[in-house]
Design an enzyme around this catalytic site. Sequence first.
Site, PDB file in Angstrom:
ATOM      1  N   ASP A   1       0.919  -1.239   0.266  1.00 57.99           N
ATOM      2  CA  ASP A   1       0.170  -0.139  -0.029  1.00 57.99           C
ATOM      3  C   ASP A   1       1.084   1.191   0.095  1.00 57.99           C
ATOM      4  OD1 ASP A   1      -2.273   1.647   0.970  1.00 57.99           O
ATOM      5  OD2 ASP A   1      -1.186   1.680   2.634  1.00 57.99           O
TER       6      ASP A   1
ATOM      7  N   ASP B   1      -1.549  -0.643   6.022  1.00 57.73           N
ATOM      8  CA  ASP B   1      -1.657  -0.006   7.296  1.00 57.73           C
ATOM      9  C   ASP B   1      -3.323   0.233   7.589  1.00 57.73           C
ATOM     10  OD1 ASP B   1      -1.874   2.312   5.304  1.00 57.73           O
ATOM     11  OD2 ASP B   1      -1.818   3.421   7.254  1.00 57.73           O
TER      12      ASP B   1
ATOM     13  N   ASP C   1      -7.246  -1.261   3.637  1.00 59.99           N
ATOM     14  CA  ASP C   1      -6.175  -2.510   3.101  1.00 59.99           C
ATOM     15  C   ASP C   1      -6.762  -3.806   3.824  1.00 59.99           C
ATOM     16  OD1 ASP C   1      -4.491  -0.951   1.733  1.00 59.99           O
ATOM     17  OD2 ASP C   1      -3.519  -0.324   3.774  1.00 59.99           O
TER      18      ASP C   1
HETATM   19  P1  ADP Z   1      -3.459   4.171   0.139  1.00 61.68           P
HETATM   20  O1  ADP Z   1      -4.185   3.231  -0.337  1.00 61.68           O
HETATM   21  O2  ADP Z   1      -2.190   4.690  -0.395  1.00 61.68           O
HETATM   22  O3  ADP Z   1      -3.166   3.905   1.514  1.00 61.68           O
HETATM   23  P2  ADP Z   1      -5.608   6.044   1.393  1.00 61.68           P
HETATM   24  O4  ADP Z   1      -5.918   5.560   2.291  1.00 61.68           O
HETATM   25  O5  ADP Z   1      -4.635   7.275   1.601  1.00 61.68           O
HETATM   26  O6  ADP Z   1      -4.573   5.456   0.193  1.00 61.68           O
HETATM   27  O7  ADP Z   1      -6.720   6.572   0.622  1.00 61.68           O
HETATM   28  C1  ADP Z   1      -6.754   7.041  -0.885  1.00 61.68           C
HETATM   29  C2  ADP Z   1      -7.017   8.568  -1.309  1.00 61.68           C
HETATM   30  O8  ADP Z   1      -8.611   8.662  -0.608  1.00 61.68           O
HETATM   31  C3  ADP Z   1      -6.496   9.486  -0.266  1.00 61.68           C
HETATM   32  O9  ADP Z   1      -5.324   9.941  -0.836  1.00 61.68           O
HETATM   33  C4  ADP Z   1      -7.409  10.604  -0.181  1.00 61.68           C
HETATM   34  O10 ADP Z   1      -7.443  11.305  -1.590  1.00 61.68           O
HETATM   35  C5  ADP Z   1      -8.817  10.064  -0.094  1.00 61.68           C
HETATM   36  N1  ADP Z   1      -9.171   9.872   1.457  1.00 61.68           N
HETATM   37  C6  ADP Z   1      -9.345   8.778   1.957  1.00 61.68           C
HETATM   38  N2  ADP Z   1      -9.682   8.895   3.162  1.00 61.68           N
HETATM   39  C7  ADP Z   1      -9.765  10.102   3.514  1.00 61.68           C
HETATM   40  C8  ADP Z   1      -9.863  11.027   4.674  1.00 61.68           C
HETATM   41  N3  ADP Z   1     -10.650  10.777   5.876  1.00 61.68           N
HETATM   42  N4  ADP Z   1      -9.975  12.247   4.090  1.00 61.68           N
HETATM   43  C9  ADP Z   1      -9.824  12.857   3.021  1.00 61.68           C
HETATM   44  N5  ADP Z   1      -9.486  12.120   1.975  1.00 61.68           N
HETATM   45  C10 ADP Z   1      -9.583  10.697   2.033  1.00 61.68           C
HETATM   46 MG    MG Z   2      -2.666   3.235   3.770  1.00 59.62          MG
END
Ligand code: ADP
Ligand code: MG
Length: 611
Positions: free
Chosen positions: A316, A507, A511
């Site tokens: 991730d 994390d 995921d």
């Molecule tokens: P990854 O799979 O890389 O861990 P994230 O968990 O960061 O990705 O989620 C992907 C995208 O979704 C983030 O970059 C953001 O744009 C959006 N996102 C997810 N959760 C939130 C949140 N609580 N507030 C704002 N944006 C969010």
């Molecule tokens: Mg993540």
Amino acid sequence: MLSKLKKGLDYLKSDPAAPLIFLSILFGIFTFFILDEPLWAHYIWFATLILGGLPIVYHTVKGMLKGQFASDIVALLAIITAIFLSQAFAGAVVVLMQSGGEALERFGLRKASRSLDELLKRAPKKARRKTNSDSFEEIDVKEVNIEDILLVRPGEMIPVDGTITQGKTQIDDSAITGEPLAKEKGEGGELLSGSINVTGAIEMKALKKSEESQYAQIVKLVQKAEEEKAPIQRLADRYAIFFTPLTLFMALVGYLVTNEFVTVLSVLVVATPCPLILATPLAIICGINRSAKEGIIVKGGAPLEQIASTEALFFDKTGTLTKGTPSIEKVIALQGKSEEEVLQIAASIEQFSTHSIAKSILEKAKEKNLSLLEAKDFVEVPGESVSAKISGGNYTISSYKGDENLEVQKELKQGAIAVSISSQEKRIGLILMKDALRENVKDTILSLQKMGVKKIMMLTGDTKKTAEYIAKEASITDVASELKPDQKVEIIKQNEKEFKVLTMVGDGINDAPALATATVGIAMGERGAAISAEAADIVILVDDLNKVTTSLKIGKRTLKIAKESIFIGIGLSFLLMVIACTGRIVPAVGALLQEVIDVSVILNALRVLKK
Ligand code: ADP
Ligand code: MG
């Protein structure tokens, strides 16, 4: 030293069969050589054989009636033949090996459940809360509320997760993360429940209730691992499928060659496959222990075996390859709003999310002394967006995918994260953040490739431009972006045909499904969401990506040593069997030789514990 000895004795008292058998064999030897009473020695060994052997015969026959044909059958035949031929000494030694093996297996299992008891015993119980009048009251840790100010004196345990509001100290969190060195922490420093305050008196603000704090999460994890505890795997039983018939065949050959029934016993005794029964579980127990010392919780023997042969690894992005502490670089206000308003609205929504983006936005708002507005009907779509109602209006924060702002585009291509805040389909602002790559990502990727991982891929919910920049930085060439949680699962499934063992490292909440789908799921536990740690098979408690490499290394080493032990054991047993066939080994000597093989195989398995 003395207390260790006492613990050992206590343990022996609780599981006395094997030590008693050992003592009575020794007593027989004493009677034979020193007292010069061979007949009495024979009686002593024979009594040992009968009293110690019958329970083993009973268990094994019961198992056979249930359809379990394990490697114990050879031992069973050896015991019965020894009784029948009145070969007391050889029989008693076989009984010792077998009951010693069973005791060791019980010891391993008990040690695992004892670690849970100890974990529960040392859980934080009390806290000292500041009352209005600047004095402190002692309360049960369960009564601590978020925002309470607590006093923790030197030597005391941090009761709940929180931050330091006053004072400076050394914090020892080795019990939770396995990192041996105490860390210096001052105002604003993060505290995890269960770690020890070493030097100074500090005041801290509670950020979580006791049952949501780190310590409780770890206990829950271990509890779950316990409940699902796969019976220690008897890799050995797979080998038994050919080893048992081979032994019986050799026994027959021995009888035909020498025409004496005692040869059959000699063959059975040297064949008793103790190394088969013990080598694997012992190596695996050692491997799990070794991992725990590195801050890696492995939930059972299977993931340790599997991770060793990982062929495809999926990472991730946010919080796994990156640090997961994005800093806010810029707030862009649109539609006549001010920057403060945009940040205030964003923070008011994000106060209900545990995402790392949420944490950063909240901190920024606090830094600017913005008050939070009342937000209702909060909904989070993991890995995608959050939304809520503020004074009647609907607001959503999600990934920014537009391309009208050139400056923002440039930032995205350099790895920035951009979220868009919108109200009724109209964008009212953008927040630009930077989340730095972890320090040792490149090295980790490189050493994983060297260890034989064929495919390494990044799976992220973030936008394409950001994802591609970070992937390049990390030297990962395979990237899939803008994925929803179920799409991460899809990609892993698509790869199942090509690769046998797939490992996912993540994390976040988003995921969790992918972690559960992959052959082995690894959760970055320190800052990660509790649910991802639940879904995973391995939890890394230290904030260090390179522990993925460590985990692979320990798995490979454990497997290698276990197999080595099995092959040395089988090889030597087979050699002795061939010699025994010719009638050149009497059963008593055969039993001693077999015991030498056992000890060497056990010592070899213990090597897993070393670095
Ligand atoms: P990854 O799979 O890389 O861990 P994230 O968990 O960061 O990705 O989620 C992907 C995208 O979704 C983030 O970059 C953001 O744009 C959006 N996102 C997810 N959760 C939130 C949140 N609580 N507030 C704002 N944006 C969010
Ligand atoms: Mg993540």
